[in-house]
Design a protein around this motif. Structure first.
Motif, short mmCIF file in Angstrom:
data_model
loop_
_atom_site.label_atom_id
_atom_site.label_comp_id
_atom_site.label_asym_id
_atom_site.label_seq_id
_atom_site.Cartn_x
_atom_site.Cartn_y
_atom_site.Cartn_z
N ALA A 236 0.01 5.13 -1.71
CA ALA A 236 -0.12 6.19 -0.71
C ALA A 236 0.97 7.24 -0.89
O ALA A 236 0.70 8.45 -0.79
N GLY B 202 -7.44 5.41 1.69
CA GLY B 202 -6.50 4.94 2.72
C GLY B 202 -7.10 3.83 3.56
O GLY B 202 -8.32 3.62 3.59
N ASN C 2 1.76 0.30 8.37
CA ASN C 2 3.00 0.50 7.63
C ASN C 2 3.91 1.54 8.28
O ASN C 2 5.13 1.30 8.43
N THR D 61 -2.14 1.71 5.34
CA THR D 61 -1.40 2.88 4.87
C THR D 61 -1.22 3.95 5.94
O THR D 61 -0.26 4.71 5.91
N GLY E 71 0.80 -1.22 0.00
CA GLY E 71 0.00 0.00 0.00
C GLY E 71 0.83 1.27 0.00
O GLY E 71 0.31 2.36 -0.25
N ASN E 72 2.13 1.14 0.26
CA ASN E 72 2.99 2.33 0.36
C ASN E 72 3.21 3.04 -0.96
O ASN E 72 3.38 4.26 -1.00
#
Length: 324
Positions: free
Chosen positions: A78, A94, A102, A98, A74-75
Motif C-alpha cells: 500500500a 486495497g 492498519n 490497508t 499489507g503496508n
C-alpha cells in the motif's frame, strides 16, 4: 475582432492544452497497468485481483498485471502505491486491512488511507471463516467455545499476520466468547493454511475464498462464517453470530490509485472495474467463493473507507491491539 500578439499566443496555448488534455483522456491507458496486491499470492485478495485484472484488461485494451508486494500486513504494498507516480499506471487492491485496520493500529503511519489515495471503486465483500484441523474434537462453534473454556491457554490460532482482519477476527472472538487462545501470525494465508492442515496449529480464521477448497475436501473443518448471514456457497455453515451473539467481521476489496491521479484516468479505471464486475464469468467466479459483488463510484468508496475506520476504531481499542 482584432487580437494582439500576446492574446493570440494565449489563445493558441489554451487551445493546445485543451486538445492535449482531451487526447490524454481518450488514450489512457497506453501501456500496461500494474495492480499491486499487498499480500502473498494464493490468498483471497490475490484471487479477487487476478479474476478482476483479466476482465479489466479486455475493457481497457491494455494488460493489467498483478504484482504481489507482501509484507508488514499489507503496508509495504500500500505504501508503494501511495508513493507511486499518480498517472493511473500503478494501482492498489486495497482491503479493510490497508485502509482501516492498519492505520488505526500502527504507531507510525506509513501513509494516510484517505489523503494519499484516490478511491476508484469498492469491488466485493468477502466473509471470513472459522476453521479447525479435523483432528480437533469439535464440530461446532459452541463445542469449540466449551473446549477453549475447559483448557485455557492450551490452544492457539493462526492468521495471515499481525493486524490483519483475520487476526482481529480471532481477537474479537476471544473477547466476545470469553475464551483464551494464543495468536500465531504468519506471512500470509498460504503458509498459515499449510500449518493448520498439518496440525501444527489447530485453529484458524481465514477468508472464505482461499479456504473453501480445503473445507470442501475436508482437509479442514469449517465451523462458522463471520458474517451475520450464512454464505451463499456454504449454506450448511452457520454464522458465528448464531452462537456468539453480535459477532461479525468481514473483509472487502477495493481499487485505489495514488492521490493526484487525473480524474479522467480514475473515471476510466472505475468504468473498467464496473464492467468487469458485470461480466458473467467474473460473477460466477466470485460466487464460487461467496464474495458479494458491490461496485461503487469513487465518491462512494471514499465514504466507505471513512465509515469503516469509524466502525473498527472502538473494536481495535477494545482488544488493545497496537503494532510498531
Amino acid at each position: 475582432m482584432k487580437l494582439n500578439r500576446r492574446s493570440a499566443l494565449g489563445l493558441a496555448l489554451s487551445c493546445g492544452m485543451a486538445w492535449a488534455t482531451s487526447g490524454w483522456a481518450q488514450t489512457y491507458p497506453e501501456r500496461t497497468v500494474t495492480l499491486v496486491v499487498p499480500f502473498a499470492a494464493g490468498g483471497s485478495t490475490d484471487l479477487v485481483a487476478r479474476v478482476l485484472a483479466a476482465s479489466m484488461s479486455k475493457d481497457l485494451g491494455q494488460q493489467v498485471i498483478v504484482e504481489n508486494v507482501a509484507g508488514a500486513g499489507g503496508n509495504l504494498g500500500a505504501g508503494q502505491v501511495a508513493r507511486a507516480e499518480p498517472d493511473g499506471y500503478t494501482i492498489l487492491m486495497g482491503t479493510v486491512a490497508t485502509h482501516a485496520l492498519n492505520p488505526l493500529m500502527l504507531k507510525t503511519k506509513p501513509y494516510d488511507p484517505q489523503k494519499d489515495f484516490a478511491p476508484v471503486s469498492l469491488l466485493v465483500l468477502v466473509p471470513n471463516v472459522l476453521m479447525v484441523n479435523p483432528e480437533l474434537p469439535v464440530n461446532s462453534v459452541q463445542e469449540l467455545v466449551d473446549l477453549l473454556k475447559a483448557n485455557p491457554d492450551k490452544y492457539s490460532y493462526a492468521s495471515s499476520g499481525n493486524g490483519t482482519p483475520l487476526h482481529l477476527s480471532g481477537e474479537l472472538f476471544k473477547s466476545m466468547a470469553g475464551v483464551e487462545m494464543q495468536h500465531i501470525p504468519y506471512k500470509g494465508a498460504g503458509p498459515a493454511l499449510n500449518d493448520v492442515i498439518g496440525n501444527q496449529v489447530p485453529i484458524m480464521f481465514d477468508n472464505l475464498p482461499s479456504s473453501s477448497s480445503h473445507i470442501k475436501a475436508k482437509t479442514l473443518k469449517g465451523l462458522g462464517v463471520t458474517t451475520k448471514e450464512r454464505a451463499s456457497s456454504f449454506k450448511e455453515l452457520p454464522s458465528i453470530d448464531e452462537t456468539v451473539k453480535g459477532y461479525e467481521t468481514y473483509t472487502w476489496n477495493a481499487l485505489f490509485a495514488p492521490a493526484g491521479t487525473p480524474p479522467e484516468n480514475v473515471a476510466r479505471l472505475n468504468k473498467a472495474a464496473l464492467a468487469a464486475l458485470s461480466d458473467p464469468d467474473v460473477k460466477a467466479r466470485m460466487g464460487e467463493f461467496s464474495a458479494t459483488i458491490v461496485g461503487s463510484t469513487p465518491e462512494e468508496l471514499g465514504k466507505h473507507v471513512q465509515a469503516e475506520m469509524a466502525k473498527w476504531e472502538p473494536i481495535v481499542k477494545s482488544v488493545g491491539v497496537t503494532l510498531d
